[in-house]
Structures are given as structure tokens and as C-alpha cells.
Design an enzyme around this catalytic site. Structure first.
Site, PDB file in Angstrom:
ATOM      1  N   ASP A 143       0.846  -1.196   0.000  1.00 39.75           N
ATOM      2  CA  ASP A 143       0.000   0.000   0.000  1.00 39.75           C
ATOM      3  C   ASP A 143       0.881   1.246   0.000  1.00 39.75           C
ATOM      4  O   ASP A 143       1.793   1.365   0.818  1.00 39.75           O
ATOM      5  CB  ASP A 143      -0.922  -0.002   1.225  1.00 39.75           C
ATOM      6  CG  ASP A 143      -2.079   0.985   1.065  1.00 39.75           C
ATOM      7  OD1 ASP A 143      -2.452   1.296  -0.084  1.00 39.75           O
ATOM      8  OD2 ASP A 143      -2.611   1.439   2.095  1.00 39.75           O
ATOM      9  N   HIS A 150      -3.759  13.862   1.233  1.00 41.21           N
ATOM     10  CA  HIS A 150      -4.038  12.915   2.307  1.00 41.21           C
ATOM     11  C   HIS A 150      -2.874  12.892   3.301  1.00 41.21           C
ATOM     12  O   HIS A 150      -3.081  12.920   4.516  1.00 41.21           O
ATOM     13  CB  HIS A 150      -4.275  11.517   1.726  1.00 41.21           C
ATOM     14  CG  HIS A 150      -4.377  10.442   2.768  1.00 41.21           C
ATOM     15  ND1 HIS A 150      -5.399  10.402   3.692  1.00 41.21           N
ATOM     16  CD2 HIS A 150      -3.584   9.380   3.046  1.00 41.21           C
ATOM     17  CE1 HIS A 150      -5.228   9.349   4.482  1.00 41.21           C
ATOM     18  NE2 HIS A 150      -4.132   8.713   4.112  1.00 41.21           N
ATOM     19  N   GLU A 216     -10.768   3.876   3.489  1.00 42.54           N
ATOM     20  CA  GLU A 216      -9.820   4.676   2.705  1.00 42.54           C
ATOM     21  C   GLU A 216     -10.148   4.443   1.246  1.00 42.54           C
ATOM     22  O   GLU A 216     -10.077   3.305   0.760  1.00 42.54           O
ATOM     23  CB  GLU A 216      -8.365   4.279   3.011  1.00 42.54           C
ATOM     24  CG  GLU A 216      -7.937   4.662   4.422  1.00 42.54           C
ATOM     25  CD  GLU A 216      -6.424   4.574   4.654  1.00 42.54           C
ATOM     26  OE1 GLU A 216      -5.737   3.861   3.907  1.00 42.54           O
ATOM     27  OE2 GLU A 216      -5.947   5.254   5.597  1.00 42.54           O
ATOM     28  N   GLU A 218      -9.213   4.237  -2.264  1.00 45.98           N
ATOM     29  CA  GLU A 218      -7.964   4.069  -3.012  1.00 45.98           C
ATOM     30  C   GLU A 218      -8.269   3.374  -4.330  1.00 45.98           C
ATOM     31  O   GLU A 218      -9.385   2.909  -4.559  1.00 45.98           O
ATOM     32  CB  GLU A 218      -6.973   3.178  -2.229  1.00 45.98           C
ATOM     33  CG  GLU A 218      -6.698   3.653  -0.810  1.00 45.98           C
ATOM     34  CD  GLU A 218      -5.493   2.961  -0.157  1.00 45.98           C
ATOM     35  OE1 GLU A 218      -4.720   2.292  -0.883  1.00 45.98           O
ATOM     36  OE2 GLU A 218      -5.349   3.105   1.071  1.00 45.98           O
ATOM     37  N   ASP A 250      -9.164   0.378   1.755  1.00 42.39           N
ATOM     38  CA  ASP A 250      -8.203  -0.051   2.772  1.00 42.39           C
ATOM     39  C   ASP A 250      -8.797   0.263   4.147  1.00 42.39           C
ATOM     40  O   ASP A 250      -8.459   1.258   4.785  1.00 42.39           O
ATOM     41  CB  ASP A 250      -6.883   0.704   2.538  1.00 42.39           C
ATOM     42  CG  ASP A 250      -5.828   0.369   3.568  1.00 42.39           C
ATOM     43  OD1 ASP A 250      -5.915  -0.708   4.178  1.00 42.39           O
ATOM     44  OD2 ASP A 250      -4.917   1.191   3.756  1.00 42.39           O
ATOM     45  N   ARG A 254      -8.370   3.279  13.304  1.00 42.33           N
ATOM     46  CA  ARG A 254      -7.479   4.391  13.687  1.00 42.33           C
ATOM     47  C   ARG A 254      -6.970   4.302  15.109  1.00 42.33           C
ATOM     48  O   ARG A 254      -5.833   4.695  15.400  1.00 42.33           O
ATOM     49  CB  ARG A 254      -8.201   5.739  13.491  1.00 42.33           C
ATOM     50  CG  ARG A 254      -8.697   5.999  12.096  1.00 42.33           C
ATOM     51  CD  ARG A 254      -7.592   5.997  11.076  1.00 42.33           C
ATOM     52  NE  ARG A 254      -8.124   6.182   9.728  1.00 42.33           N
ATOM     53  CZ  ARG A 254      -7.447   5.929   8.622  1.00 42.33           C
ATOM     54  NH1 ARG A 254      -6.199   5.476   8.689  1.00 42.33           N
ATOM     55  NH2 ARG A 254      -7.991   6.110   7.448  1.00 42.33           N
ATOM     56  N   GLN A 257      -4.323   1.803  15.033  1.00 43.87           N
ATOM     57  CA  GLN A 257      -3.208   2.328  14.226  1.00 43.87           C
ATOM     58  C   GLN A 257      -2.343   3.306  15.014  1.00 43.87           C
ATOM     59  O   GLN A 257      -1.118   3.213  15.018  1.00 43.87           O
ATOM     60  CB  GLN A 257      -3.781   3.018  12.978  1.00 43.87           C
ATOM     61  CG  GLN A 257      -2.732   3.526  11.998  1.00 43.87           C
ATOM     62  CD  GLN A 257      -3.380   4.162  10.755  1.00 43.87           C
ATOM     63  OE1 GLN A 257      -4.583   4.045  10.542  1.00 43.87           O
ATOM     64  NE2 GLN A 257      -2.584   4.839   9.964  1.00 43.87           N
ATOM     65  N   LYS A 270      -4.712  -2.479   9.796  1.00 47.55           N
ATOM     66  CA  LYS A 270      -5.055  -2.557   8.378  1.00 47.55           C
ATOM     67  C   LYS A 270      -5.245  -3.991   7.897  1.00 47.55           C
ATOM     68  O   LYS A 270      -5.809  -4.209   6.838  1.00 47.55           O
ATOM     69  CB  LYS A 270      -3.907  -1.954   7.550  1.00 47.55           C
ATOM     70  CG  LYS A 270      -3.519  -0.541   7.956  1.00 47.55           C
ATOM     71  CD  LYS A 270      -4.258   0.459   7.131  1.00 47.55           C
ATOM     72  CE  LYS A 270      -3.700   1.856   7.323  1.00 47.55           C
ATOM     73  NZ  LYS A 270      -4.393   2.811   6.456  1.00 47.55           N
ATOM     74  N   THR A 274      -9.285  -5.888   3.399  1.00 49.62           N
ATOM     75  CA  THR A 274      -9.154  -4.892   2.338  1.00 49.62           C
ATOM     76  C   THR A 274     -10.082  -5.340   1.215  1.00 49.62           C
ATOM     77  O   THR A 274     -10.004  -6.487   0.781  1.00 49.62           O
ATOM     78  CB  THR A 274      -7.703  -4.825   1.811  1.00 49.62           C
ATOM     79  OG1 THR A 274      -6.818  -4.598   2.909  1.00 49.62           O
ATOM     80  CG2 THR A 274      -7.535  -3.719   0.778  1.00 49.62           C
ATOM     81  N   GLU A 390     -10.241  12.239   7.962  1.00 48.76           N
ATOM     82  CA  GLU A 390     -10.104  13.599   7.425  1.00 48.76           C
ATOM     83  C   GLU A 390     -11.416  14.367   7.560  1.00 48.76           C
ATOM     84  O   GLU A 390     -11.425  15.543   7.932  1.00 48.76           O
ATOM     85  CB  GLU A 390      -9.683  13.551   5.955  1.00 48.76           C
ATOM     86  CG  GLU A 390      -8.231  13.159   5.766  1.00 48.76           C
ATOM     87  CD  GLU A 390      -7.867  13.084   4.289  1.00 48.76           C
ATOM     88  OE1 GLU A 390      -8.080  14.064   3.567  1.00 48.76           O
ATOM     89  OE2 GLU A 390      -7.384  12.019   3.856  1.00 48.76           O
TER      90      GLU A 390
HETATM   91 MN    MN Z   1      -4.134   2.904   2.738  1.00 44.19          MN
END
Ligand code: MN
Length: 444
Positions: A143, A150, A216, A218, A250, A254, A257, A270, A274, A390
């Protein structure tokens, strides 16, 4: 939009081509004859073997069944013969000349007036009747982090004075992800459990279900042919190794993380799931949507091993991307999902071909079916934010949903649907389909 200088356009990209599959010619459907993406499918509710197929209109052409008819010659025949297994890896391993020959043969066979129509018609399966599986066996998943917006937005929450680390503009940042937990659209996602970041800097972590579950937005990049260990893929050759692109969510925990990520990067935050879309849109199909690579003049230009005429002329792709949210409450009330993110792959700071070259610059070997994530494709505008982290500014500000609920992160029952499309005047619309996943409660 300026035209790419390094185009590889051919007769399969002719915008005036139409298909004898009627719905292929309907722009709303998004699977025209200029598109021809690949998936692995079978008919729902059967115990049929999963097999490769190509989308055309609202149908799928069964490539395993087509292969048994041996309708093509030369490289197209070799490529089609590789489309009989339960993954696309054998086709991916053949290389871009074979992929291109198969695309041309399919394009000619599916055109209005094609002599093969009667032979192909019985091999069509309606997409509404299809069940999909992973399009490839993914050996390794990496990844990246290619949106500077971002990277800056995330960095601001942790380092308000210096959000962007000094390496960002020099080196494409990435980490090795987990391939065993990749799933295709429609697969439910269990809320992960783990050690959660302490509420105060000197507090102890708690253990339990993730309270800050996030998505996420992506794109995924499937590698076709790889490289032997100890060799590099030069930037001029990088495009040839890219089989195609898909949507990729993804999922990220948080609170797990931010407790675990220093000093080695993401781990359990993560690796639980996915989600990707079932359709892989080939790099060749995306040629009309290449756009020039650009950098602000005040930024460092990429080191020479990461630059080429092809990157300069058409290193980026114009792909419109959205993320939508529905909840238990919105579905019960039959309210349409709300759009959380509306962005574009053109927000990238690094080109996909640069990721391929950088990944191999140390002699690391890529293999057919390897998958890259681009990283969250946020843009600078608020509606282009590609994660809840975000949108809610790290959980400080709740988003009001149109049906009266609010969210800082994902709740149980929430469903995220990523969609993508290529759109430009005078060319048929290409849909990426969708990558959808619903959150199930944690199992303690
Ligand atoms: Mn990612």
C-alpha cells in the site's frame, strides 16, 4: 485536458465502435466495447467453477467457455487459453503483447456485424446473475501513499507544525500489506478488536472493539509480468508490467493504528480486511484517459530513475472516484446513500509507473497478480477527503447525514460503496463497477 504525448491508442479505442450486445452501447451501463475489463465469476447459487469473464454491456462473456471453441489465432489464442483457471494470474503472466492481442480479438468479435455473434451469444451471462471472487491470487500486497493532500491532512493531526515529512516529495512512501485478508466487493467486514490508543498521553491502552473504524478510498493496481529478483524495472518499461486497475477500500482501525504504528508502520490496524472491486480495468483500456504528470515548480523534480517521456506526457490518469455511505437507518427508511468522498486519481503526487519502478529499484521481485494500493486519493477540497479521519478531523467534528444521524467513524451496519468511472467528451463512459462492504459487530 491536454492530450497525452505518449499514447498507445489503437482500433479498440475508436469511440465510434458499437457492439451487437445492445446494452454495451448505453452510456449509463458503462461497459462499452472500448472497455472490456476482466473479472472472475460464476453464476449465483450454483457450484460451478469460478472462471474468467469480460464485461460487455450488462453481460459477461464466459472466457473459459469461449476458450473451448478455440476461435482465435496467434497471441490471442495463447492468451485466451490462459483464461480457463480460477484466477487471472496465468493471463497476467503472459505480458502486454498477449493482453493486447486478446483485447483486439474480443473487440472484433463483439462488434456490431461480427461474424462470431451467433457463436458468442450463448456464452453470455447476465451481470445480475453473477457471483464474483478475487480476480487474482495475490502473492504480495503493497500500500502506497500517493496523495499529498491525504499525507498532509493526516500529518496535520499529529504534527501541526510540520505535517508533511521531508522524504515525501522525494520517495514514494509505502508499506507491505497483508494479502490473505483481501476480499472482493460484497464481503462483510467484521469490526476488529485490539489494543486501542490510550485516551491521554500517559494513560494505558484499552482492549476491545475498535471505536474509530474508517474507510480509505484508493485504487488497486494489479501487476502483470514481474521481474527476476536482483533486477530492476526501468521507468520506460514500467507501464508494460501494469495489467490493470480496480477500486480498493483499505479499511483502517485508527485507534489501533495510532497506538501501534511507531516505529514500524501499520500492522493490525489494516490487516483485518481490504476490499476490492471484482472488475480489473486494463491499462490499455485506460490509455485515452492518461494526463500529463505535473509538479509545482517549487517542488523537487523526481530523481532521474523515476522520470521518463512517458511519465511526463501521460503519467497520471483521469479517473473520477466516489465513496458512498448507507446505514441500517437509511436503508430501513429507503433513503439513497450519501456521498462522503468525490475525488479523482489525478490528485496523485506520484505516477503509478513510478511506484512500479521504485518498488523494484532495490532488486525486489514483483510477481504476476501482485497488488498495489495507491493510498487514499484525497484532494484539497473538503468533499475530496477520502477517509472519515479527514472528514471528522480526527474524530473532533461529526458529519451530519441527510437522514438525521451523524458520524465521526463507521458504526455497525454501515456500508461503504466505492465507485469509479472515466468520463470525457466524445468517448464512451467506462465504469469500474463498485467495491462494497458492510460492517458487522465485533466478536469479543
Ligand atoms: Mn491505505
Amino acid at each position: 485536458m491536454s492530450q497525452p504525448s505518449a499514447t498507445h491508442l489503437n482500433e479498440t479505442h475508436d469511440p465510434s465502435l458499437t457492439s451487437w450486445v445492445a446494452r454495451a452501447n448505453d452510456n449509463e451501463v458503462g461497459f462499452p466495447i472500448q472497455h472490456l475489463p476482466f473479472a472472475i465469476f460464476r453464476e449465483q447459487g450454483t457450484s460451478q467453477a469460478f472462471r474468467p469473464g469480460v464485461a460487455i454491456g450488462d453481460q459477461i462473456i464466459d472466457l473459459a467457455a469461449l476458450a473451448s471453441l478455440k476461435p482465435f489465432d496467434g497471441q490471442a489464442a495463447v492468451a485466451l487459453a490462459a483464461c480457463t483457471g480460477t484466477s487471472l494470474n496465468a493471463l497476467m503472466a503472459l505480458g502486454d503483447a498477449h493482453w493486447s492481442a486478446l483485447r483486439l480479438a474480443l473487440s472484433r468479435a463483439l462488434r456490431k456485424g461480427a461474424a462470431m455473434q451467433a457463436q458468442l451469444e450463448p456464452l453470455l451471462v447476465a451481470q445480475t446473475r453473477a457471483q464474483y471472487s478475487m480476480p487474482a491470487q495475490v502473492g504480495d500486497y503493497t500500500d502506497f501513499y500517493i496523495s499529498i493532500h491525504h499525507a498532509t491532512a493526516g500529518g496535520k493531526q499529529m504534527r501541526p507544525d510540520a505535517p508533511l515529512l521531508p522524504n515525501y516529495k522525494w520517495v514514494p512512501i509505502g508499506y507491505h500489506g497483508r494479502s490473505s485478508s483481501l476480499v472482493v466487493s460484497g464481503h462483510d467486514v467484521l469490526r476488529p478488536v485490539g489494543q486501542l490508543k490510550p485516551a491521554t498521553p500517559d494513560g494505558d491502552p484499552t482492549f476491545g472493539p475498535c471505536q474509530r473504524l474508517d474507510y480509505e478510498l484508493e485504487m488497486g493496481v494489479f501487476i502483470g509480468t514481474g521481474n527476476p529478483q536482483g533486477t530492476r524495472i526501468p521507468i520506460e518499461q514500467a507501464d508494460k508490467h501494469i495489467f490493470g486497475l480496480c477500486l480498493l477500500n483499505d479499511w483502517s482501525a485508527r485507534d489501533i493504528q495510532y497506538w501501534e504504528y511507531q516505529p514500524l508502520g501499520p500492522f493490525l490496524a489494516k490487516s483485518f480486511a481490504t476490499t476490492i472491486s471484482p472488475w480489473i480495468v486494463t491499462r490499455e483500456a485506460l490509455e485515452p484517459f492518461r494526463i500529463p504528470f505535473s509538479r509545482p515548480a517549487t517542488d523537487p523534480q523526481p530523481l532521474p530513475y523515476l522520470m521518463s517521456e512517458s511519465v511526463k506526457g501521460g503519467g497520471f490518469y483521469d479517473i473520477h472516484l466516489t465513496a458512498q455511505l448507507s446505514t441500517d437507518q437509511s436503508r430501513k427508511a429507503q433513503v439513497a446513500p450519501t456521498t462522503l468522498t468525490d475525488t479523482n486519481l489525478d490528485q496523485a503526487y506520484w505516477a503509478i509507473s513510478q511506484l512500479v519502478t521504485h518498488h523494484t529499484v532495490n532488486g525486489c521481485n514483483l510477481q504476476p497478480g501482485d497488488l498495489f494500493g495507491t493510498g487514499t486519493m484525497s484532494g484539497p477540497a473538503p468533499e475530496q477527503a477520502g477517509t472519515f479521519n479527514e472528514i471528522s478531523i480526527g474524530g473532533k467534528q461529526a458529519l451530519q447525514l441527510p437522514w438525521g444521524e451523524e458520524r465521526k467513524y463507521l458504526m455497525d451496519g454501515d456500508e461503504i460503496t466505492l465507485q469509479g468511472e472515466c468520463v470525457k467528451p466524445g468517448y464512451p463512459r467506462l465504469s469500474f463497477g463498485q467495491a462494497s462492504g458492510r460492517i458487522l459487530p465485533a466478536v469479543i
